[in-house]
Structures are given as C-alpha cells and as structure tokens.
Write a protein that holds these residues in place. Structure first.
Motif, PDB file in Angstrom:
ATOM      1  N   THR A   1       0.861  -1.175   0.000  1.00  0.00           N
ATOM      2  CA  THR A   1       0.000   0.000   0.000  1.00  0.00           C
ATOM      3  C   THR A   1       0.897   1.224   0.000  1.00  0.00           C
ATOM      4  O   THR A   1       2.126   1.104   0.080  1.00  0.00           O
TER       5      THR A   1
ATOM      6  N   VAL B   1      -0.657  -9.798   0.953  1.00  0.00           N
ATOM      7  CA  VAL B   1      -1.763  -9.565   0.030  1.00  0.00           C
ATOM      8  C   VAL B   1      -1.977 -10.800  -0.833  1.00  0.00           C
ATOM      9  O   VAL B   1      -1.095 -11.671  -0.928  1.00  0.00           O
TER      10      VAL B   1
ATOM     11  N   THR C   1      -4.980  -7.300  -2.980  1.00  0.00           N
ATOM     12  CA  THR C   1      -5.500  -6.665  -1.758  1.00  0.00           C
ATOM     13  C   THR C   1      -5.293  -7.617  -0.572  1.00  0.00           C
ATOM     14  O   THR C   1      -4.924  -8.777  -0.746  1.00  0.00           O
TER      15      THR C   1
ATOM     16  N   HIS D   1      -8.293  -0.537  -0.603  1.00  0.00           N
ATOM     17  CA  HIS D   1      -8.846  -0.852  -1.928  1.00  0.00           C
ATOM     18  C   HIS D   1      -7.789  -0.448  -2.967  1.00  0.00           C
ATOM     19  O   HIS D   1      -7.909   0.588  -3.640  1.00  0.00           O
ATOM     20  N   LEU D   2      -6.771  -1.289  -3.077  1.00  0.00           N
ATOM     21  CA  LEU D   2      -5.562  -0.900  -3.808  1.00  0.00           C
ATOM     22  C   LEU D   2      -5.808  -0.777  -5.314  1.00  0.00           C
ATOM     23  O   LEU D   2      -6.424  -1.651  -5.918  1.00  0.00           O
TER      24      LEU D   2
ATOM     25  N   ALA E   1     -11.113  -4.415  -1.612  1.00  0.00           N
ATOM     26  CA  ALA E   1     -10.580  -5.617  -0.970  1.00  0.00           C
ATOM     27  C   ALA E   1     -11.724  -6.625  -0.772  1.00  0.00           C
ATOM     28  O   ALA E   1     -12.897  -6.285  -0.980  1.00  0.00           O
TER      29      ALA E   1
END
Ligand SMILES: Cc1ncc(COP(=O)(O)O)c(C=O)c1O
Length: 367
Positions: free
Chosen positions: A84, A104, A110, A131-132, A137
């Motif tokens: 992140t 992740v 995520t 919420h990459l 996510a």
C-alpha cells in the motif's frame, strides 16, 4: 511522452466550473468549514451511500482521525496490508497504534484474509484493508473475520472513489471509509484534502470535533486534537468535480477493458478484471513483469511514462520496518513490489495513445 496521468487534460474539460468555484468562494468570503464544505460533505456522503461525510485535511488524517474517534490508540494493533502507500501505516502510527502488516493476495493484490488471521493477537483491535489501485478488498471475508473476532473494520478508500463491492460503493462497506483527495486521485482536489464517510451520527460528531482542535463548540475544547480541516476552496473544487466522477470512472473502466484485450498476448500478468461482485474504479492499471526494469526502460524510450506502486512494501520501509518481521516475511507483497508497473490510464487518454502503449509493451514497431 504519454504520461501516467494527465490532470491538465482533465481540468481543461471543466475549466469554467473550476473558475466559477474559485470565484464563488472569494465572493462569499468564507474560507474554512463554511458552506462549501458542508455542501460537499452532503454530496459526497450521498455519492458514497453513507449518512455522513466529514471533510479533513488529507487521506492520512482521515485514517488517524477515524482510529482516534473509534478509541483506538496506544497498545492497540491495527492490521493492514504491506502493499500500500506508506501513509496507510503512517495514519495508524499517528493515532498512537501499532501497525501489523499482513500479506496480500497474489491475484487481487489486496489484503489476504488468511494472512490477517495469521497476524491476529489479543491486542488486535481493527482491520484496515486498502482498496488498492481502486479495486475493493475482499470485504465479505474481512467482514466475517471482523465480526467473528469482535474487531472494527475501517476502509482505506483513498484510491477507490466510485468503486463498488456487491453493488455498494467504497466508503459504505465498513464502520468508516477513509478517502484522500490528493490531486491525482479519481476525485482530486487542487491541493490536499480528505474525508471520512460514516453512518453513525456519534462517530461523525466525534470526527467533526477531532478535525477542529477537539472543539465541540467555539472555544470549547473537549479533548486534545489538531487542525485537520478541509477548506472551502478545496471543497468548492471537489463539488465542481464530483458530478463528473462517474463519467470519468466509466472512461477509466473502458480503458481497462481495452488494455486487457490489447495486452492479452503480452508476457505480463494483468490485473483481475471486474466481475459481478467487484468493480474497480481503475485508479491505476498495474501489470506485473518479471523483467520490469527492462520493460520500463523500453517504454520510456518509446515515449511512454510508467510508475511503480509501490517499489518497497511498507514493512521494509525504514520508517516502519521496526513494526515488521523483515525481508521474506510477506512474500507476495515483496514479489509484487519487485514486479508491478503502472501503465498510463486516465480520463481523456485517447485510443491512439493506448495502442501506442500496447505496441511498446509488445515491442511491435509503429505502423
Ligand atoms: C492507499 C492510500 N492510503 C492513504 C493515502 C494518504 O492520502 P494523503 O496523501 O491524502 O494523505 C494515500 C495517498 O497517498 C493512499 O494511496
């Protein structure tokens, strides 16, 4: 050079609305926590499907204020993904809490629910999924874990304006949604800004107090806090842009679909496409390459800018390594940090430009 994103193009399309917003604030002569902030908060809450939005100075502050408002502080652990933007962890540390890094998922990128469970301790108080790149996510699995263990669930929605999970907008999927309005976000101010979306009126009230020196009324300071206000000028710019967000996101989505087709034969791993459960707002289009540096150099030579989100997982950043378990401890995040490459994708990008990017990736000479 084809840029990774192009704010000049975006703003040129709505310049009269931006100019009018600036003029309105000057004419009104109210610059801090005034009517523009109030109006924007109402509109943003409505767009996110929550009862309240509380504006603040940045996405980082949105996280810090939310954790503080929820009573999370010294000694409490908050689990967040290692892949992140570093400010996700920075917001936790600023609240006095301890960031605990989880790995992740290799496909969604995520936070991996299995890794969350592996990192829980009796001190765990909250989960902070990101919420990459604009992709929500796995909120179903994370909600289940949070409920089962009595943990608070907070969204880092800094990259997810307009994204959806099971039909519901990011920001409405947990106790609170933390947004950044950094200029390059899908909804960006012309400076710094942030907001927290919530349903609980008591939580909204505490956030309003915490962003403004702990004041419950003028010159009545209930608790120590700092200044993290959203100003009226930024709120007015955000109000000018918000009505365009869905159209811009639709354009991003169409570009993502187009990239999937154009790059289908490339020696890359592509981002997972949208499905019935999960609709990204395509803040970034991130591919993975085992030859990233060579590919990046080739693209630069062909006039295509790229970026890395992120070259170092947060548990290996000097500032936060003390909270982590070092290299090798979170292998998926570490592999992704070494292979991810963000390609140009932004509202206003032309089909020609996308084809140029694809040709450069595939090493096909221009016609
Ligand atoms: C995932 C994520 N979290 C938090 C932040 C922090 O937001 P800001 O830069 O507005 O403080 C950002 C943006 O940098 C981000 O991308």
């Amino acid at each position: 050079m084809i840029p990774v994103t192009d704010l000049a193009r975006l703003h040129a399309g709505i310049r009269p609305e931006i100019d009018a917003a600036a003029r309105r604030v000057l004419d009104r002569n109210w610059f801090i926590l005034g009517p523009e902030v109030e109006q924007f908060e109402l509109a943003f809450a409505s767009a996110c499907g929550t009862r309240f939005a509380v504006g603040c100075a940045s996405g980082t502050d949105a996280i810090t204020l939310t954790l503080r408002a929820l009573g999370i502080g010294p000694g409490d652990e908050v689990i967040l993904p290692a892949l992140t933007a570093a400010p996700t962890a920075g917001g936790v540390v600023a609240a006095g809490a301890v960031p605990v890094f989880a790995d992740v998922d290799a496909v969604t990128r995520t936070m991996d629910p299995a890794s969350v469970e592996a990192h829980m301790t009796p001190r765990t108080r909250a989960l902070l999924p990101v919420h990459l790149y604009g992709r929500p996510a796995d909120m179903a699995a994370l909600t289940e874990i949070a409920e089962h263990h009595g943990l608070l669930l907070v969204e880092d929605a800094a990259q997810a304006h307009g994204a959806r999970w099971q039909g519901r907008p990011a920001g409405s999927l947990a106790v609170a949604g933390c947004f950044s309005f950094y200029p390059t976000k899908n909804l960006g101010a012309l400076g710094d800004g942030g907001a927290v979306t919530v349903d609980d009126p008591a939580l909204a009230g505490r956030l309003q107090r915490l962003r403004n020196h702990g004041q419950s009324a003028r010159y009545r300071h209930e608790e120590h806090s700092a200044n993290s206000r959203l100003d009226d000028l930024q709120a007015a710019f955000l109000s000018a842009k918000l009505p365009h967000l869905e159209r811009w996101n639709a354009e991003r989505r169409a570009q993502a679909v187009r990239y999937q087709a154009l790059l289908a034969g490339a020696p890359l791993r592509l981002p997972p496409p949208d499905d019935a459960t999960c609709q990204s707002c395509w803040h970034l289009f991130v591919v993975e390459s085992d030859e990233r540096e060579a590919l990046r150099a080739r693209l630069a030579e062909a006039g295509v800018a790229t970026d890395l989100h992120y070259p170092t997982p947060v548990h290996l950043q000097p500032a936060y390594a003390g909270y982590g378990k070092g290299p090798g401890s979170l292998p998926v995040a570490e592999r992704l940090a070494a292979t991810v490459l963000s390609l140009p994708l932004f509202p206003g990008m032309t089909e020609d430009e996308q084809e140029q990017v694809a040709r450069a990736v595939l090493q096909v000479p221009a016609r």
